[in-house]
Design an enzyme around this catalytic site. Structure first.
Site, mmCIF file in Angstrom:
data_model
loop_
_atom_site.group_PDB
_atom_site.id
_atom_site.type_symbol
_atom_site.label_atom_id
_atom_site.label_comp_id
_atom_site.label_asym_id
_atom_site.label_seq_id
_atom_site.Cartn_x
_atom_site.Cartn_y
_atom_site.Cartn_z
ATOM 1 C CG HIS A 32 41.617 46.900 30.231
ATOM 2 N ND1 HIS A 32 42.188 46.139 31.226
ATOM 3 C CD2 HIS A 32 40.280 46.638 30.287
ATOM 4 C CE1 HIS A 32 41.241 45.447 31.852
ATOM 5 N NE2 HIS A 32 40.073 45.738 31.303
ATOM 6 C CG LEU B 81 62.488 40.238 26.683
ATOM 7 C CD1 LEU B 81 62.880 39.707 28.052
ATOM 8 C CD2 LEU B 81 61.709 41.546 26.838
ATOM 9 C CG ASP C 288 44.568 41.880 39.065
ATOM 10 O OD1 ASP C 288 43.716 42.419 38.327
ATOM 11 O OD2 ASP C 288 44.266 41.218 40.068
HETATM 12 C C1 FPP Z 1 43.562 42.612 34.869
HETATM 13 O O1 FPP Z 1 43.119 43.812 35.446
HETATM 14 C C2 FPP Z 1 44.016 42.863 33.525
HETATM 15 C C3 FPP Z 1 43.510 42.285 32.412
HETATM 16 C C4 FPP Z 1 42.436 41.266 32.423
HETATM 17 C C5 FPP Z 1 43.998 42.672 31.084
HETATM 18 C C6 FPP Z 1 45.470 42.919 30.967
HETATM 19 C C7 FPP Z 1 45.709 43.710 29.763
HETATM 20 C C8 FPP Z 1 46.645 44.649 29.604
HETATM 21 C C9 FPP Z 1 47.701 44.930 30.610
HETATM 22 C C10 FPP Z 1 46.589 45.439 28.373
HETATM 23 C C11 FPP Z 1 47.667 45.252 27.375
HETATM 24 C C12 FPP Z 1 47.925 43.992 26.781
HETATM 25 C C13 FPP Z 1 47.418 43.330 25.700
HETATM 26 C C14 FPP Z 1 48.366 42.669 24.781
HETATM 27 C C15 FPP Z 1 45.983 43.142 25.438
HETATM 28 P P1 FPP Z 1 41.596 43.893 35.899
HETATM 29 O O2 FPP Z 1 40.790 44.429 34.776
HETATM 30 O O3 FPP Z 1 41.150 42.580 36.425
HETATM 31 O O4 FPP Z 1 41.688 44.960 37.068
HETATM 32 P P2 FPP Z 1 40.799 45.001 38.366
HETATM 33 O O5 FPP Z 1 41.112 43.747 39.143
HETATM 34 O O6 FPP Z 1 41.288 46.231 39.055
HETATM 35 O O7 FPP Z 1 39.362 45.099 37.932
#
Ligand code: FPP
Length: 241
Positions: free
Chosen positions: A39, A133, A22
């Site tokens: 992202h 892994l 997150d």
């Molecule tokens: C949460 O941060 C993250 C996500 C919903 C997406 C996680 C995705 C990746 C780490 C990218 C790589 C992986 C793949 C395989 C797609 P958020 O957007 O909720 O952050 P915020 O809370 O700061 O808004």
């Protein structure tokens, strides 16, 4: 070997680490960048953490990349994340395979765009015999949804009433082949589970940390493992010392 790695107890590496990645959006916002840049940086962090977990001898790593609730985000962000997943599977395939990593997707895959399903399947097929892994990528995953699907399958298989045990239920989950996580890490400062691995996390140690996911690297993972090694796991028993 650097000093930080030396401080790890190699006999007590968590076998299975689960991560709620997150903070991508806020990482980007802090830099006046679009959320999508966060992202992308998050994908680079995933690359670093998978490599580090593999080097440190972690056996299972399960990461939350897209939840059943994330469809509520804008079309632009959802599409970007789906494209990023495809990019991740194609771009990382060679290196993960060379590192002996076995990759699998967990979640309701039939509702993902076909291109994501195909990319994931190719990754899974090419790495299925690897013995290092095990990386499980949760996409369109929800813990409650997983339990509902599990119940439906158990009923569908007409499993007799007296054969329904905790072990049987565990074996029907998307994570059926994996041991339960020893450690859950959530980056980004929120202190909740957000529907991740509800059944499997019953006895896990939890670490909630403010660091945004795109800032995570090998030293971060080492610090998380050190924190885990300072915990005293009792599984409901009492401490005899
Ligand atoms: C949460 O941060 C993250 C996500 C919903 C997406 C996680 C995705 C990746 C780490 C990218 C790589 C992986 C793949 C395989 C797609 P958020 O957007 O909720 O952050 P915020 O809370 O700061 O808004």
């Amino acid at each position: 070997m650097n000093e930080t790695v030396n401080q790890i107890d190699n006999e007590n590496i968590p076998k299975h680490i689960a991560i709620i990645m997150d903070g991508n959006g806020r990482w980007a916002q802090k830099r006046n960048l679009p959320r999508t840049a966060g992202h992308r940086a998050g994908m680079e962090a995933l690359h670093r953490i998978v490599e580090a977990a593999s080097d440190l001898g972690v056996k299972y790593l399960t990461v939350y990349a897209f939840s059943t609730e994330n469809w509520k985000r804008s079309d632009k962000e959802v599409n970007f994340l789906m494209d990023l997943a495809v990019e991740y599977f194609f771009k990382e395939l060679k290196e993960l395979d060379e590192k002996n990593v076995k990759v699998q997707l967990i979640g309701k895959r039939e509702y993902l765009p076909l291109k994501v399903q195909i990319a994931a399947l190719e990754m899974e097929e090419q790495t299925q015999d690897n013995t290092g892994l095990v990386l499980s990528v949760a996409l369109n995953y929800g813990g409650r949804d997983e339990i509902v699907e599990t119940l439906k399958e158990i009923l569908n298989d007409e499993v007799p009433y007296d054969q329904i045990t905790e072990e049987l239920i565990s074996s029907y989950l998307y994570t059926g082949d994996l041991p339960d996580p020893d450690l859950l890490i959530r980056t980004g400062g929120e202190k909740r589970l957000s529907n991740f691995l509800l059944w499997q996390l019953s006895y896990a140690e939890f670490i909630f940390i403010d660091t945004f996911w795109p800032d995570c690297d090998k030293d971060f993972l080492i610090n998380m493992i050190k924190e885990y090694q300072n915990r005293n796991r009792r599984y409901g028993d009492i401490d005899e010392n």
